[in-house]
Design a protein around this motif. Structure first.
Motif, short mmCIF file in Angstrom:
data_model
loop_
_atom_site.label_atom_id
_atom_site.label_comp_id
_atom_site.label_asym_id
_atom_site.label_seq_id
_atom_site.Cartn_x
_atom_site.Cartn_y
_atom_site.Cartn_z
N VAL A 171 0.85 -1.19 0.00
CA VAL A 171 0.00 0.00 0.00
C VAL A 171 0.88 1.23 0.00
O VAL A 171 1.91 1.28 0.71
N SER A 172 0.54 2.24 -0.80
CA SER A 172 1.34 3.46 -0.84
C SER A 172 0.41 4.67 -0.78
O SER A 172 -0.78 4.59 -1.09
N TYR A 173 1.01 5.82 -0.42
CA TYR A 173 0.24 7.06 -0.27
C TYR A 173 0.98 8.22 -0.91
O TYR A 173 2.17 8.43 -0.69
N GLY A 174 0.23 9.00 -1.72
CA GLY A 174 0.75 10.23 -2.30
C GLY A 174 0.05 11.41 -1.68
O GLY A 174 -1.19 11.46 -1.63
N ALA A 175 0.81 12.38 -1.19
CA ALA A 175 0.25 13.49 -0.43
C ALA A 175 -0.22 14.63 -1.32
O ALA A 175 0.39 14.93 -2.34
N GLY A 176 -1.33 15.26 -0.91
CA GLY A 176 -1.77 16.50 -1.54
C GLY A 176 -1.12 17.68 -0.85
O GLY A 176 -0.55 17.56 0.24
N LYS A 177 -1.22 18.85 -1.48
CA LYS A 177 -0.56 20.05 -0.93
C LYS A 177 -1.27 20.59 0.30
O LYS A 177 -0.63 21.02 1.26
N LYS A 178 -2.59 20.54 0.30
CA LYS A 178 -3.36 21.16 1.38
C LYS A 178 -3.37 20.30 2.64
O LYS A 178 -3.21 19.08 2.57
N ASP A 179 -3.55 20.95 3.77
CA ASP A 179 -3.66 20.26 5.06
C ASP A 179 -5.10 20.33 5.56
O ASP A 179 -5.69 21.42 5.64
N PHE A 180 -5.66 19.17 5.87
CA PHE A 180 -7.01 19.10 6.42
C PHE A 180 -6.96 18.44 7.80
O PHE A 180 -5.88 18.07 8.28
N ASP A 181 -8.13 18.27 8.42
CA ASP A 181 -8.17 17.57 9.70
C ASP A 181 -8.30 16.06 9.49
O ASP A 181 -8.69 15.33 10.39
N PHE A 182 -7.99 15.60 8.30
CA PHE A 182 -7.94 14.19 7.95
C PHE A 182 -6.80 14.01 6.94
O PHE A 182 -6.32 14.99 6.37
N PRO A 183 -6.35 12.78 6.70
CA PRO A 183 -5.21 12.57 5.81
C PRO A 183 -5.54 12.96 4.35
O PRO A 183 -6.39 12.34 3.72
N ASN A 184 -4.86 13.99 3.86
CA ASN A 184 -5.04 14.41 2.47
C ASN A 184 -4.09 13.60 1.59
O ASN A 184 -3.02 14.07 1.17
N VAL A 185 -4.48 12.36 1.34
CA VAL A 185 -3.61 11.44 0.60
C VAL A 185 -4.42 10.64 -0.43
O VAL A 185 -5.60 10.37 -0.23
N LEU A 186 -3.74 10.27 -1.50
CA LEU A 186 -4.28 9.32 -2.47
C LEU A 186 -3.65 7.97 -2.18
O LEU A 186 -2.43 7.86 -2.03
N ARG A 187 -4.47 6.93 -2.08
CA ARG A 187 -3.96 5.60 -1.75
C ARG A 187 -3.91 4.71 -2.99
O ARG A 187 -4.85 4.67 -3.77
N LEU A 188 -2.80 4.01 -3.14
CA LEU A 188 -2.68 2.96 -4.16
C LEU A 188 -2.49 1.63 -3.46
O LEU A 188 -1.76 1.53 -2.47
N ILE A 189 -3.17 0.60 -3.97
CA ILE A 189 -3.06 -0.74 -3.40
C ILE A 189 -2.59 -1.69 -4.50
O ILE A 189 -3.28 -1.87 -5.51
N LYS A 190 -1.42 -2.25 -4.30
CA LYS A 190 -0.91 -3.26 -5.22
C LYS A 190 -1.26 -4.61 -4.63
O LYS A 190 -0.95 -4.89 -3.48
N ALA A 191 -1.91 -5.44 -5.43
CA ALA A 191 -2.44 -6.68 -4.86
C ALA A 191 -2.49 -7.79 -5.90
O ALA A 191 -2.29 -7.56 -7.10
N LYS A 192 -2.76 -8.96 -5.38
CA LYS A 192 -3.01 -10.12 -6.23
C LYS A 192 -4.47 -10.46 -6.12
O LYS A 192 -5.01 -10.56 -5.02
N SER A 193 -5.13 -10.60 -7.26
CA SER A 193 -6.55 -10.95 -7.24
C SER A 193 -6.70 -12.46 -7.27
O SER A 193 -6.10 -13.13 -8.11
N SER A 194 -7.49 -12.99 -6.34
CA SER A 194 -7.70 -14.43 -6.31
C SER A 194 -8.80 -14.85 -7.29
O SER A 194 -8.94 -16.02 -7.61
N ILE A 195 -9.57 -13.87 -7.74
CA ILE A 195 -10.65 -14.16 -8.67
C ILE A 195 -10.60 -13.18 -9.84
O ILE A 195 -10.60 -11.97 -9.64
N LYS A 196 -10.54 -13.71 -11.04
CA LYS A 196 -10.59 -12.85 -12.21
C LYS A 196 -12.00 -12.29 -12.34
O LYS A 196 -12.98 -12.90 -11.91
N SER A 197 -12.11 -11.11 -12.95
CA SER A 197 -13.43 -10.54 -13.16
C SER A 197 -13.55 -9.99 -14.56
O SER A 197 -12.55 -9.69 -15.20
N GLN A 198 -14.77 -9.88 -15.02
CA GLN A 198 -15.06 -9.30 -16.31
C GLN A 198 -16.17 -8.27 -16.15
O GLN A 198 -17.05 -8.41 -15.31
N SER A 199 -16.12 -7.24 -16.98
CA SER A 199 -17.18 -6.26 -17.01
C SER A 199 -18.14 -6.66 -18.13
O SER A 199 -17.72 -6.86 -19.28
#
Length: 421
Positions: free
Chosen positions: A242-270
Motif C-alpha cells: 500500500v502506498s500514499y501520495g500526499a496532496g498540498k493542502k492540510d485538512f483535519d484528515f489525511p489528504n492522501v491518495l492511496r494505491l493498493i498493489k495486490a493479487k486478485s484471487s478471482i478474475k473478473s469481467q465487465s
C-alpha cells in the motif's frame, strides 16, 4: 497483479498520483528527471520529493514549482501546439541511446500522456464551445501539468502497470465542494472540465468531505485513462503493498491518495445484461431466438418462464453480453421479437474462475480412451473438475455401459490425477 487507485478519502491530482507511485517503488530520481526534462519547453519546473505526515499517514509529497510563468507555452498554448511539441520531443527521445525515459518506455509513456491531454482537450472544447484545434489550455498546457502527467505516466509504466496482464481498478472519487477562482472567474466544484470527464465515463463520484477542490481535471483525466474498470467497492484481493501520495493542502484528515498493489484471487469481467419480457412468441420462435443471440455474440442466454399482466404466461429473455456486442444484440432482440422495450444494465462485474483443459487416457475394458476435462480454479485452489459430456457419451455407447458408470470411472481417474499433483 492488480492496482487499485483509491481517491475516496481526498480526491486525486497529478502530483498525488506521482507521489503515490514513488511511494509504491518508482525511483524518485528518475521521476524527477522525467518531470523536469518534459517541462523545459513549457517554462520549466523544479521538483522536490519528500516524505510528509498527513494527519497521521506517512506519505510521499511531490512538490512541483513553475519556473517561468510568463512563457507562452505555460499558460497560452493551444492543444494543437501542445501535441506538436510533444511529438517533437518524442522524436528526439527515440533517437537517443540513453533516454531519460529508458528506451523501452518511450512509446507507451508518450501515447498514454497524449491520450490524457486529449481527454482534457475534448472536455475543454465542449465547455468553451470551440473546436479541438482552437481550444487553449490555461492550466493543462502549463509546465506543472505537463510535468505531473508525464511523471505519473512514467511511474505507472516503470512499475509495469501498462502491461496487458495487469489490471487497474478505480474506486469512487471524492471531488470536494464549494467554489474556486479560475481564469474564468468563480466556478463551482467540481470544475466544469472535471465534471465533464467524469460524466463521459460513467464514473462514481461524491461531494466533500471539504469545501474546496480536491479532484483536479489533470488528476481525473489520468485516473480515467489509466483504469481498466471502475468499481464502487474494493474487490476480493490479497494485498501486496500500500502506498500514499500526499496532496498540498492540510485538512483535519489525511489528504492522501492511496494505491493498493495486490493479487486478485478471482478474475473478473465487465459485462452488460440485456432483458426483455415477451408473451407472444411460440416455443419454436424462442428456440430460434436463443440460437440467433448466441450466433450474434451473446456470452449466455437464459429464458425464464413468468406470469405477466392479465395472468398470461410469458418469458424473460436475459442476455449476457460483452460491451462491444450490446448494441448489436439489442438490435437483434428488437428485430426478432417486436418487443417495445428492452432493459440494459451496464458495467456489471462477474467473477470468473481460471479455466484450463487437460486430456487423460483412461482404460475402459482394456481399451484406452482419451477424455477431456475442464478444470476450474481460483488462485491456486481447484474448485471444480468435470469430464466433457460428449466424450463420456461416446464412451458409454461404444462400450455399452451406463452414462453414470462412464462418469464414475472418469471422475475416479481425474481425482487420482489431481491428488498426485
Amino acid at each position: 497483479m492488480v492496482l487499485i487507485i483509491d481517491p475516496q478519502n481526498s480526491g486525486i491530482a497529478g502530483n498525488m498520483l506521482g507521489g503515490a507511485l514513488i511511494d509504491l517503488g518508482c525511483n524518485p530520481k528518475e521521476m524527477k528527471s522525467v518531470m523536469e526534462y518534459m517541462a523545459i519547453d513549457f517554462g520549466g519546473v523544479n521538483v522536490r520529493i519528500k516524505k510528509v505526515n498527513k494527519a497521521g499517514i506517512e506519505s510521499t509529497f511531490l512538490e512541483v514549482e513553475t519556473i517561468n510563468n510568463k512563457s507562452h507555452n505555460n499558460h497560452s498554448i493551444s492543444y494543437k501546439e501542445l501535441l506538436s511539441k510533444l511529438n517533437e520531443i518524442e522524436e528526439i527521445e527515440l533517437k537517443k541511446n540513453n533516454s531519460v525515459f529508458g528506451n523501452n518506455l518511450i512509446n507507451d509513456v508518450f501515447d498514454i500522456s497524449r491520450k490524457v491531454f486529449k481527454r482534457i482537450a475534448i472536455s475543454e472544447s465542449k465547455i468553451h464551445g470551440k473546436t479541438l484545434e482552437d481550444v487553449k489550455f490555461h492550466e493543462v498546457g502549463a509546465a506543472d501539468a505537463v510535468a505531473d502527467v508525464f511523471g505519473a505516466v512514467f511511474g505507472f509504466c516503470k512499475l509495469g502497470f501498462n502491461e496487458k496482464n495487469e489490471k487497474v481498478i478505480g474506486l469512487p472519487i471524492a471531488v470536494g465542494g464549494g467554489s474556486i477562482e479560475s481564469v474564468h472567474g468563480r466556478i463551482p466544484v467540481p470544475a466544469p472540465v472535471t465534471l465533464d470527464i467524469l460524466s463521459k465515463n460513467n464514473i462514481s463520484s461524491f461531494g466533500g468531505p471539504v469545501n474546496t477542490e480536491i479532484a483536479t481535471p489533470t488528476g481525473v483525466a489520468l485516473y480515467v485513462e489509466l483504469c481498466d474498470e471502475f468499481r464502487d467497492f474494493q474487490p476480493t484481493i490479497k494485498v501486496n503493498k500500500v502506498s500514499y501520495g500526499a496532496g498540498k493542502k492540510d485538512f483535519d484528515f489525511p489528504n492522501v491518495l492511496r494505491l493498493i498493489k495486490a493479487k486478485s484471487s478471482i478474475k473478473s469481467q465487465s459485462i452488460d445484461v440485456i432483458e426483455t419480457n415477451i408473451d407472444h412468441l411460440s416455443g419454436e420462435s424462442i428456440g430460434y431466438l436463443f440460437e440467433k443471440l448466441m450466433d450474434e455474440g451473446a456470452r449466455d442466454v437464459v429464458i425464464i418462464p413468468v406470469i405477466m399482466k392479465k395472468n398470461r404466461p410469458g418469458n424473460i429473455i436475459k442476455v449476457i453480453s460483452k460491451k462491444e456486442d450490446t448494441d448489436n444484440l439489442v438490435s437483434v432482440l428488437f428485430k426478432e421479437t417486436g418487443t417495445l422495450g428492452i432493459r440494459v444494465s451496464q458495467d456489471l462485474h462477474r467473477g470468473v474462475a481460471n479455466v484450463r483443459f487437460i486430456s487423460l487416457e483412461i482404460d475402459f475394458d482394456g481399451q484406452i480412451e482419451p477424455i477431456n476435462f475442464k478444470i476450474g480454479a481460483t488462485g491456486d485452489e481447484i474448485i471444480s473438475y468435470r469430464p466433457e459430456f460428449e466424450d463420456i457419451k461416446k464412451i458409454a455407447i461404444k462400450h455399452n455401459i451406463s452414462l453414470n458408470k462412464a462418469f464414475e470411472i472418469a471422475n475416479f481417474k481425474i481425482n487420482e490425477y489431481l491428488s498426485n499433483l
